[in-house]
Scaffold this motif. Structure first.
Motif, PDB file in Angstrom:
ATOM      1  N   GLU A   1      14.385  -4.990 -17.044  1.00  0.00           N
ATOM      2  CA  GLU A   1      13.058  -4.506 -16.680  1.00  0.00           C
ATOM      3  C   GLU A   1      12.896  -4.534 -15.169  1.00  0.00           C
ATOM      4  O   GLU A   1      13.147  -5.546 -14.537  1.00  0.00           O
ATOM      5  CB  GLU A   1      11.988  -5.375 -17.330  1.00  0.00           C
ATOM      6  N   VAL A   2      12.474  -3.421 -14.616  1.00  0.00           N
ATOM      7  CA  VAL A   2      12.245  -3.349 -13.179  1.00  0.00           C
ATOM      8  C   VAL A   2      10.970  -4.120 -12.824  1.00  0.00           C
ATOM      9  O   VAL A   2       9.924  -3.934 -13.437  1.00  0.00           O
ATOM     10  CB  VAL A   2      12.109  -1.895 -12.717  1.00  0.00           C
ATOM     11  N   GLN A   3      11.086  -4.998 -11.844  1.00  0.00           N
ATOM     12  CA  GLN A   3       9.927  -5.734 -11.333  1.00  0.00           C
ATOM     13  C   GLN A   3      10.009  -5.844  -9.831  1.00  0.00           C
ATOM     14  O   GLN A   3      11.098  -6.032  -9.274  1.00  0.00           O
ATOM     15  CB  GLN A   3       9.869  -7.140 -11.922  1.00  0.00           C
TER      16      GLN A   3
ATOM     17  N   TYR B   1       1.411  -3.312  -0.926  1.00  0.00           N
ATOM     18  CA  TYR B   1       2.298  -3.154  -2.067  1.00  0.00           C
ATOM     19  C   TYR B   1       3.675  -2.678  -1.602  1.00  0.00           C
ATOM     20  O   TYR B   1       3.767  -1.820  -0.716  1.00  0.00           O
ATOM     21  CB  TYR B   1       1.768  -2.098  -3.032  1.00  0.00           C
TER      22      TYR B   1
ATOM     23  N   ALA C   1       7.083  -0.649  -3.022  1.00  0.00           N
ATOM     24  CA  ALA C   1       7.354   0.317  -4.087  1.00  0.00           C
ATOM     25  C   ALA C   1       8.770   0.858  -3.943  1.00  0.00           C
ATOM     26  O   ALA C   1       9.324   0.896  -2.835  1.00  0.00           O
ATOM     27  CB  ALA C   1       6.340   1.461  -4.043  1.00  0.00           C
ATOM     28  N   ARG C   2       9.316   1.273  -5.064  1.00  0.00           N
ATOM     29  CA  ARG C   2      10.659   1.825  -5.094  1.00  0.00           C
ATOM     30  C   ARG C   2      10.579   3.348  -5.076  1.00  0.00           C
ATOM     31  O   ARG C   2       9.930   3.965  -5.909  1.00  0.00           O
ATOM     32  CB  ARG C   2      11.375   1.368  -6.370  1.00  0.00           C
TER      33      ARG C   2
ATOM     34  N   TYR D   1       7.195   7.490  -5.723  1.00  0.00           N
ATOM     35  CA  TYR D   1       7.781   6.212  -6.090  1.00  0.00           C
ATOM     36  C   TYR D   1       7.603   6.032  -7.593  1.00  0.00           C
ATOM     37  O   TYR D   1       6.704   6.636  -8.195  1.00  0.00           O
ATOM     38  CB  TYR D   1       7.144   5.055  -5.317  1.00  0.00           C
ATOM     39  N   ASP D   2       8.459   5.218  -8.192  1.00  0.00           N
ATOM     40  CA  ASP D   2       8.365   5.058  -9.630  1.00  0.00           C
ATOM     41  C   ASP D   2       7.951   3.651 -10.070  1.00  0.00           C
ATOM     42  O   ASP D   2       7.489   3.478 -11.199  1.00  0.00           O
ATOM     43  CB  ASP D   2       9.674   5.479 -10.332  1.00  0.00           C
ATOM     44  N   TYR D   3       8.097   2.665  -9.214  1.00  0.00           N
ATOM     45  CA  TYR D   3       7.634   1.318  -9.524  1.00  0.00           C
ATOM     46  C   TYR D   3       6.951   0.725  -8.302  1.00  0.00           C
ATOM     47  O   TYR D   3       7.365   0.973  -7.167  1.00  0.00           O
ATOM     48  CB  TYR D   3       8.794   0.408  -9.945  1.00  0.00           C
ATOM     49  N   ARG D   4       5.920  -0.054  -8.561  1.00  0.00           N
ATOM     50  CA  ARG D   4       5.165  -0.708  -7.497  1.00  0.00           C
ATOM     51  C   ARG D   4       4.832  -2.124  -7.939  1.00  0.00           C
ATOM     52  O   ARG D   4       4.628  -2.370  -9.139  1.00  0.00           O
ATOM     53  CB  ARG D   4       3.879   0.086  -7.238  1.00  0.00           C
ATOM     54  N   GLY D   5       4.800  -3.039  -6.982  1.00  0.00           N
ATOM     55  CA  GLY D   5       4.448  -4.419  -7.302  1.00  0.00           C
ATOM     56  C   GLY D   5       2.954  -4.599  -7.495  1.00  0.00           C
ATOM     57  O   GLY D   5       2.189  -3.633  -7.435  1.00  0.00           O
ATOM     58  N   GLN D   6       2.562  -5.849  -7.687  1.00  0.00           N
ATOM     59  CA  GLN D   6       1.158  -6.159  -7.947  1.00  0.00           C
ATOM     60  C   GLN D   6       0.342  -6.326  -6.666  1.00  0.00           C
ATOM     61  O   GLN D   6      -0.889  -6.356  -6.703  1.00  0.00           O
ATOM     62  CB  GLN D   6       1.043  -7.437  -8.795  1.00  0.00           C
TER      63      GLN D   6
END
Length: 125
Positions: A1-3, A94, A96-97, A112-117
């Motif tokens: 899982e990406v995090q 944030y 992000a990837r 971007y496809d994932y971002r942190g909290q």
């Protein structure tokens, strides 16, 4: 899982410094360009900086000369050094990837496809 997990935010006086970190999990960090974006209260998401897998960097004009983005591929960690902070830098930050294959230096907040909290940075006296 990406995090993606950010840390390092806080309350700082104008002119102060902070170092933000973003730990990456669940993917080959060394293959991806990464970005920092921020969102100030009541405003939209703003692109701040980007770094490609090889370490080339780019910044939005308002932070050039004050912020430094870097990465440690061995530690799978992205950093943002914030110096000479101003009240207008107050925001949630944030990491992000970037989508693989997208142009890494384009200053947008969509590819971007994932971002942190996020981690909160507050600049106030």
């Amino acid at each position: 899982e990406v995090q993606l997990v950010e840390s390092g935010g806080g309350l700082v006086q104008p002119g102060g410094s902070l170092r933000l970190s973003c730990a990456a999990f669940g993917f080959d960090f060394s293959l991806y360009a990464m970005i920092w974006v921020r969102q100030a209260p009541g405003k939209g998401l703003e692109w701040v900086s980007a770094i490609n897998p090889g370490g080339s960097t780019t910044y939005t004009n308002s932070v050039k000369g004050r912020f430094t983005i870097s990465r440690d591929n061995a530690k799978k960690t992205l950093y943002l050094q914030l110096n000479s902070l101003r009240p207008e830098d107050t925001a949630m930050y944030y990491c992000a990837r970037k989508i693989l294959g997208s142009t890494w230096y384009v200053a947008d907040t969509k590819t971007y496809d994932y971002r942190g909290q996020g981690t909160q940075v507050t600049v106030s006296s």
